[in-house]
Design an enzyme around this catalytic site. Structure first.
Site, PDB file in Angstrom:
ATOM      1  N   LEU A  69       0.855  -1.187   0.000  1.00  0.00           N
ATOM      2  CA  LEU A  69       0.000   0.000   0.000  1.00  0.00           C
ATOM      3  C   LEU A  69       0.887   1.232   0.000  1.00  0.00           C
ATOM      4  O   LEU A  69       1.966   1.231   0.604  1.00  0.00           O
ATOM      5  CB  LEU A  69      -0.873   0.021   1.261  1.00  0.00           C
ATOM      6  CG  LEU A  69      -1.995  -1.010   1.339  1.00  0.00           C
ATOM      7  CD1 LEU A  69      -2.561  -1.069   2.751  1.00  0.00           C
ATOM      8  CD2 LEU A  69      -3.102  -0.663   0.343  1.00  0.00           C
ATOM      9  N   LYS A 109      -5.382  -1.075   9.896  1.00  0.00           N
ATOM     10  CA  LYS A 109      -4.249  -1.713   9.216  1.00  0.00           C
ATOM     11  C   LYS A 109      -3.592  -2.638  10.242  1.00  0.00           C
ATOM     12  O   LYS A 109      -2.877  -2.190  11.141  1.00  0.00           O
ATOM     13  CB  LYS A 109      -3.262  -0.661   8.706  1.00  0.00           C
ATOM     14  CG  LYS A 109      -2.128  -1.265   7.920  1.00  0.00           C
ATOM     15  CD  LYS A 109      -1.303  -0.185   7.235  1.00  0.00           C
ATOM     16  CE  LYS A 109      -0.253  -0.782   6.322  1.00  0.00           C
ATOM     17  NZ  LYS A 109       0.690  -1.662   7.006  1.00  0.00           N
TER      18      LYS A 109
HETATM   19  S1  IVH Z   1      -5.473  -4.230   1.698  1.00  0.00           S
HETATM   20  C1  IVH Z   1      -3.703  -4.466  -2.703  1.00  0.00           C
HETATM   21  N1  IVH Z   1      -6.269  -4.012   4.139  1.00  0.00           N
HETATM   22  O1  IVH Z   1      -0.730  -3.966   4.894  1.00  0.00           O
HETATM   23  C2  IVH Z   1      -3.430  -4.117  -1.282  1.00  0.00           C
HETATM   24  N2  IVH Z   1      -3.957  -4.527   3.767  1.00  0.00           N
HETATM   25  O2  IVH Z   1       1.354  -2.685   2.614  1.00  0.00           O
HETATM   26  C3  IVH Z   1      -4.273  -4.916  -0.412  1.00  0.00           C
HETATM   27  N3  IVH Z   1      -2.687  -4.867   5.824  1.00  0.00           N
HETATM   28  O3  IVH Z   1       1.213  -6.439   4.202  1.00  0.00           O
HETATM   29  C4  IVH Z   1      -3.987  -4.672   0.995  1.00  0.00           C
HETATM   30  N4  IVH Z   1      -4.353  -4.512   7.239  1.00  0.00           N
HETATM   31  O4  IVH Z   1      -1.082  -7.397   4.696  1.00  0.00           O
HETATM   32  C5  IVH Z   1      -5.218  -4.254   3.342  1.00  0.00           C
HETATM   33  N5  IVH Z   1      -7.155  -3.812   6.260  1.00  0.00           N
HETATM   34  C6  IVH Z   1      -6.116  -4.060   5.473  1.00  0.00           C
HETATM   35  C7  IVH Z   1      -4.836  -4.358   5.975  1.00  0.00           C
HETATM   36  C8  IVH Z   1      -3.781  -4.590   5.083  1.00  0.00           C
HETATM   37  C9  IVH Z   1      -3.054  -4.805   7.123  1.00  0.00           C
HETATM   38  C10 IVH Z   1      -1.309  -5.151   5.376  1.00  0.00           C
HETATM   39  C11 IVH Z   1      -1.149  -6.097   4.236  1.00  0.00           C
HETATM   40  C12 IVH Z   1       0.173  -5.716   3.628  1.00  0.00           C
HETATM   41  C13 IVH Z   1       0.323  -4.291   4.023  1.00  0.00           C
HETATM   42  C14 IVH Z   1       0.210  -3.421   2.795  1.00  0.00           C
END
Ligand code: IVH
Length: 388
Positions: A102, A137
């Site tokens: 992200l 997050k």
């Molecule tokens: S969406 C296409 N939602 O953050 C991107 N990521 O840098 C989809 N993460 O290691 C990610 N909570 O595992 C998403 N609610 C959330 C999240 C999340 C933690 C983590 C993810 C990844 C990092 C992204």
């Protein structure tokens, strides 16, 4: 809701029946369904209807009947979470679609810039509001789980985003990940979900206290304890660690003819709620649909204030364009989706100060015994309290 009131009544009555009159061969499907029901009440709804002892009695009955009639074991049986196999080397496997990162934002101005870029990409006038879904997050280890014909068939860590490390046996040892889920009702034959494996903060302190007593090195934070737990060679060790998993993305779905059906949902929120109704742990209470970036900014600030009270470690919020149509219009860079951004919380207090608190707790204010009861079934990890 996954279980109707009638089903809840039926499973409660069956539980009583089996506790009084142990199950036989012809009861095996009912007994299995009863155990899956109680796992859901306990792990997903946080509302257990029977005691650990009763659950264990039922579980042992299932083990006994399955030992007598191994041909009746099904892949979604609660007994199949406990594996005698060791994982050995972790096989490298390709993700259905890449697991991207992200982009980060740190303040209100960055969020307003993100909103402008979404509007530009989607040709939305600046004066109009975009609908965003905002959620925590989670700070753990990312996982990708695949279900085919309703059964969990593969789980992998993020790896380098293109290739992950396969750890299906370990994922099965995480009780919040269903072994079976009713995707076929929605004409989905294969689906890949993304989420985060986590350890509750209280369970983390408990693990470190145990490790300290045993003379082992302690984990620096819950994330390290969680990612280490995903990569254990023995799935029983994963189970003991008490991992939980939140699902936050429906990454890919196809029907029996191989057509992509992900876009049958209108919004991200709708897709996640559907997963909740199929028995997955989702951030149901935590997710908020915000109309316009002002509401997003407010919600992020509210969470910044209360993050310490939340039982899991989070390092920010994730803001996602809610409409899947608009997400498609935004597209991706090689590194991240243009339809989502992470809002990173300000750093917490100095680490040295935190370590000191952990150390004092570890030295003796808690551990009254009784916690971490290792039931045969591996249930009940991560819900025990401190006496301090
Ligand atoms: S969406 C296409 N939602 O953050 C991107 N990521 O840098 C989809 N993460 O290691 C990610 N909570 O595992 C998403 N609610 C959330 C999240 C999340 C933690 C983590 C993810 C990844 C990092 C992204």
């Amino acid at each position: 809701m996954l279980y109707t009131p009638e089903q809840q009544k039926q499973y409660t009555e069956l539980s009583k029946k089996f506790i009084q009159h142990p199950a036989g061969k012809s009861d095996i499907n009912d007994l299995r369904a009863v155990l899956i029901f109680h796992e859901h009440k306990y792990y997903i709804e946080d509302n257990p209807l029977i005691s650990d002892f009763e659950y264990d009695q039922l579980y042992k009955q299932l083990v006994r009947v399955e030992e007598q009639y191994p041909e009746l074991i099904t892949p979604d049986s609660p007994t199949q979470r406990v594996s005698v196999d060791t994982t050995g080397e972790f096989r490298s496997v390709p993700h259905t679609i890449p697991m991207l990162s992200l982009d980060n934002s740190y303040n209100e101005e960055d969020l307003v810039d993100f909103d402008h870029s979404v509007k530009k990409l989607c040709a939305i006038p600046y004066g109009e509001h975009v609908e965003y879904c905002v959620e925590p997050k989670f700070d753990g280890g990312s996982i990708a789980v695949i279900y085919e014909n309703d059964l969990l068939t593969r789980a992998a860590t993020r790896g380098n985003g293109i290739m992950g490390e396969e750890m299906t046996a370990n994922a099965k040892a995480i009780p919040t990940i269903p072994l079976k889920a009713g995707f076929s009702k929605y004409h989905i034959r294969k689906v890949e979900l993304r989420g985060e494996a986590l350890i509750r903060k209280d369970r983390f302190s408990e693990i470190n206290a145990e490790r300290e007593r045993e003379g082992l090195s302690i984990f620096a934070n819950p994330r390290n304890a969680a990612t280490g737990g995903l990569r254990m060679k023995d799935p029983n060790e994963t189970r003991k660690r008490g991992l939980e998993a939140f699902i936050y993305q429906l990454a890919y779905a196809e029907d029996k003819d191989g057509n992509e059906v992900h876009k049958n949902f209108k919004t991200h929120h709708e897709g996640i709620e559907l997963l909740g109704s199929l028995g997955f742990r989702i951030p149901h209470q935590e997710m908020k649909i915000c109309r316009g970036i002002r509401e997003v900014v407010d919600y992020c600030h509210q969470w910044q204030e209360k993050r310490e009270d939340y039982p899991y470690e989070i390092d920010g919020m994730v803001i996602k364009v809610n409409s899947l149509d608009l997400q498609e219009k935004c597209g991706f860079t090689a590194h991240h989706p243009r339809w989502a951004v992470a809002f990173k919380f300000k750093a917490k207090q100095a680490t040295s100060k935190l370590l000191k608190v952990e150390y004092q707790v570890g030295k003796g204010q808690h551990h009254t015994g009784g916690q971490n009861r290792a039931c045969t079934s591996g249930r009940r990890y991560g819900f025990f309290y401190f006496a301090a």
